[in-house]
Design a protein around this motif. Structure first.
Motif, PDB file in Angstrom:
ATOM      1  N   UNK A 153      41.272  31.820  38.963  1.00 57.98           N
ATOM      2  CA  UNK A 153      41.149  33.277  39.010  1.00 57.98           C
ATOM      3  C   UNK A 153      40.281  33.715  40.182  1.00 57.98           C
ATOM      4  N   UNK A 154      39.192  32.998  40.414  1.00 63.23           N
ATOM      5  CA  UNK A 154      38.302  33.347  41.511  1.00 63.23           C
ATOM      6  C   UNK A 154      38.963  33.097  42.868  1.00 63.23           C
ATOM      7  N   UNK A 155      39.746  32.038  42.976  1.00 65.29           N
ATOM      8  CA  UNK A 155      40.471  31.764  44.220  1.00 65.29           C
ATOM      9  C   UNK A 155      41.404  32.927  44.560  1.00 65.29           C
ATOM     10  N   UNK A 156      42.170  33.384  43.579  1.00 68.65           N
ATOM     11  CA  UNK A 156      43.095  34.491  43.818  1.00 68.65           C
ATOM     12  C   UNK A 156      42.335  35.764  44.156  1.00 68.65           C
ATOM     13  N   UNK A 157      41.239  36.028  43.483  1.00 65.12           N
ATOM     14  CA  UNK A 157      40.450  37.232  43.744  1.00 65.12           C
ATOM     15  C   UNK A 157      39.897  37.210  45.165  1.00 65.12           C
ATOM     16  N   UNK A 158      39.394  36.076  45.606  1.00 65.71           N
ATOM     17  CA  UNK A 158      38.830  35.943  46.952  1.00 65.71           C
ATOM     18  C   UNK A 158      39.888  36.209  48.010  1.00 65.71           C
ATOM     19  N   UNK A 159      41.053  35.593  47.855  1.00 67.23           N
ATOM     20  CA  UNK A 159      42.119  35.764  48.847  1.00 67.23           C
ATOM     21  C   UNK A 159      42.657  37.189  48.820  1.00 67.23           C
ATOM     22  N   UNK A 160      42.822  37.756  47.620  1.00 74.32           N
ATOM     23  CA  UNK A 160      43.354  39.115  47.505  1.00 74.32           C
ATOM     24  C   UNK A 160      42.413  40.145  48.109  1.00 74.32           C
TER      25      UNK A 160
ATOM     26  N   UNK B 213      35.522  26.805  48.090  1.00 76.10           N
ATOM     27  CA  UNK B 213      35.169  26.778  49.511  1.00 76.10           C
ATOM     28  C   UNK B 213      36.389  26.996  50.384  1.00 76.10           C
ATOM     29  N   UNK B 214      37.503  26.401  49.996  1.00 80.46           N
ATOM     30  CA  UNK B 214      38.740  26.559  50.766  1.00 80.46           C
ATOM     31  C   UNK B 214      39.243  27.990  50.685  1.00 80.46           C
ATOM     32  N   UNK B 215      39.120  28.608  49.523  1.00 86.20           N
ATOM     33  CA  UNK B 215      39.540  30.008  49.371  1.00 86.20           C
ATOM     34  C   UNK B 215      38.733  30.912  50.295  1.00 86.20           C
TER      35      UNK B 215
ATOM     36  N   UNK C 253      43.438  39.339  38.702  1.00 79.52           N
ATOM     37  CA  UNK C 253      42.599  38.850  39.798  1.00 79.52           C
ATOM     38  C   UNK C 253      42.981  39.513  41.120  1.00 79.52           C
ATOM     39  N   UNK C 254      44.266  39.732  41.337  1.00 83.98           N
ATOM     40  CA  UNK C 254      44.720  40.422  42.551  1.00 83.98           C
ATOM     41  C   UNK C 254      44.133  41.828  42.603  1.00 83.98           C
ATOM     42  N   UNK C 255      44.196  42.539  41.483  1.00 83.74           N
ATOM     43  CA  UNK C 255      43.676  43.910  41.439  1.00 83.74           C
ATOM     44  C   UNK C 255      42.167  43.931  41.626  1.00 83.74           C
ATOM     45  N   UNK C 256      41.477  42.933  41.068  1.00 85.24           N
ATOM     46  CA  UNK C 256      40.026  42.854  41.267  1.00 85.24           C
ATOM     47  C   UNK C 256      39.697  42.653  42.742  1.00 85.24           C
ATOM     48  N   UNK C 257      40.503  41.869  43.429  1.00 84.10           N
ATOM     49  CA  UNK C 257      40.292  41.676  44.857  1.00 84.10           C
ATOM     50  C   UNK C 257      40.499  42.957  45.643  1.00 84.10           C
ATOM     51  N   UNK C 258      41.533  43.726  45.294  1.00 82.47           N
ATOM     52  CA  UNK C 258      41.782  45.005  45.961  1.00 82.47           C
ATOM     53  C   UNK C 258      40.600  45.952  45.750  1.00 82.47           C
ATOM     54  N   UNK C 259      40.092  46.009  44.524  1.00 82.05           N
ATOM     55  CA  UNK C 259      38.953  46.886  44.223  1.00 82.05           C
ATOM     56  C   UNK C 259      37.741  46.520  45.054  1.00 82.05           C
ATOM     57  N   UNK C 260      37.446  45.237  45.136  1.00 82.34           N
ATOM     58  CA  UNK C 260      36.274  44.789  45.888  1.00 82.34           C
ATOM     59  C   UNK C 260      36.423  45.113  47.372  1.00 82.34           C
ATOM     60  N   UNK C 261      37.608  44.917  47.931  1.00 84.35           N
ATOM     61  CA  UNK C 261      37.835  45.220  49.348  1.00 84.35           C
ATOM     62  C   UNK C 261      37.656  46.710  49.629  1.00 84.35           C
TER      63      UNK C 261
END
Length: 405
Positions: A81-88, A26-28, A251-259
């Protein structure tokens, strides 16, 4: 728990302490919404995220892996991992900044003395940030270190120059990796402002622009023996540290892909024109565009699924893992890393093909997705992940143990 219940203390006050996994997620989401608003502007102007980073660490998310016996939430690696993905996905530079910090927190747990654990875990829970002084330029490879820690009179001194020092410019402590007299890698924890320690903001990469991943210089810096951690112990025996370090990267790369996919969908729906031969009124109804969006969605969902599976493999490691245990986790993470790398690069490139010429205008700054993906995925070459997986599957060869596996 909704984001409206989350109150983040101001900089200088004790940080918020995350209670559990649900609180962390939730915080992420809460901080990601705050970071998303000006992420493009920060990238365009290379405006360093001092205020945003204070919010991030004061939120308690930088302390979520501190063991429960020391007051932390000790969240699962699936949650981390999910926290990092969300923020990234909101801002990948901010998503990358805690990467080394979290790796160091793990090393403290694996190799720290009881007193070092009490001291540095308390610092992390209070909101203090670790930077890094690990990599060097001009050496044969990432494990060829020139930085040394030596006895000098009654104390210890550190001498060396580091680069790719993500987070050091914003850090309260900068752990510097150095070789001792026995050629073993140790971490010297040096507090910001210590005489002889200099952090240079000379990162000029075309992506991940606001990570300040520049130079750290240690010029005869004095460090006390109780602030030197035997980090080599994290790799002399099988531990989770290598897979953990790598899954944060993935996780960072997954976040970039989703964005990138989210921006592609938004633009195609709202701004893109249908191609003249398509026979449709809206670009979003073009069957070839629909097909390509489907392809991207499948690739990204597959990457996210393997990312979660790899995190589960790390969570499943026993307290005293065997070499075979760690090898299985490393292979699982490598598989995820292949897909997150390729999904991020593909999504960043396909955005322009599918969204059309309008999408290249500077006002949108959509090239940041590809620039960030291309820059961050160079951290360690994905071709060697293919080799790692293939050599394990075909020949039963376990991956070497270090922070890149």
């Amino acid at each position: 728990m909704t984001s409206t219940t989350i109150s983040i203390p101001p900089a200088g006050a004790p940080a918020r302490v995350i209670r559990d996994d649900a609180d962390a997620i939730a915080t992420a989401h809460h901080v990601a919404e705050l970071f998303r608003a000006d992420a493009s502007l920060r990238d365009q102007q290379r405006r360093l995220p001092h205020d945003e980073l204070n919010v991030f660490s004061q939120s308690g998310l930088w302390a979520i892996t501190v063991p429960a016996e020391y007051g932390g939430a000790a969240v699962s690696y699936v949650t981390l991992t999910e926290v990092i993905r969300i923020v990234a996905a909101a801002d990948p530079s901010l998503g990358q900044l805690p990467q080394n910090h979290l790796g160091i927190v793990d090393v403290i747990g694996l190799a720290g003395t009881p007193e070092q654990k009490r001291r540095f875990f308390a610092e992390v829970l209070a909101g203090k940030r670790f930077g890094n002084g690990f990599s060097e330029r001009g050496t044969r490879n990432v494990l060829d270190l020139k930085t040394r820690i030596t006895a000098n009179g009654s104390g210890l001194r550190v001498n060396g120059t580091k680069f790719y020092s993500t987070g050091a410019l914003f850090a309260d402590w900068i752990p510097i990796l150095a070789l001792d007299d026995e050629q073993r890698g140790v971490l010297a924890f040096i507090e910001r402002g210590t005489p002889g320690l200099k952090v240079v903001d000379d990162w000029s990469g075309f992506g991940q622009r606001t990570t300040a991943s520049g130079t750290v210089i240690a010029d005869n810096v004095e460090v006390s023996a109780d602030a030197v951690l035997a980090s080599y112990e994290a790799y002399d025996k099988p531990t989770r540290n290598g897979p953990l370090s790598q899954i944060i990267q993935a996780a960072i790369d997954a976040g970039i892909a989703r964005a990138a996919l989210d921006d592609t969908i938004r633009f195609v729906r709202e701004r893109s024109r249908a191609w003249v031969d398509s026979g449709v009124e809206r670009a979003a109804d073009d069957p070839l565009t629909i097909r390509e969006i489907g392809d991207l969605a499948i690739r990204i969902q597959a990457a996210e699924a393997l990312l979660e599976k790899a995190a589960q493999a790390i969570d499943a490691l026993p307290a005293e893992p065997t070499s075979a245990d760690v090898a299985r986790a490393s292979v699982a993470v490598a598989q995820a890393k292949v897909l997150t790398t390729e999904a991020a690069l593909r999504a960043g490139e396909k955005l322009f093909e599918l969204a059309g010429t309008q999408s290249v205008l500077a006002e949108h700054n959509y090239d940041r997705h590809w620039r960030n993906a291309r820059t961050h995925t160079l951290h360690d070459p994905v071709r060697w992940k293919y080799h790692l997986v293939g050599n394990y599957v075909l020949n039963g060869v376990e991956p070497p143990r270090h922070a890149w596996n």
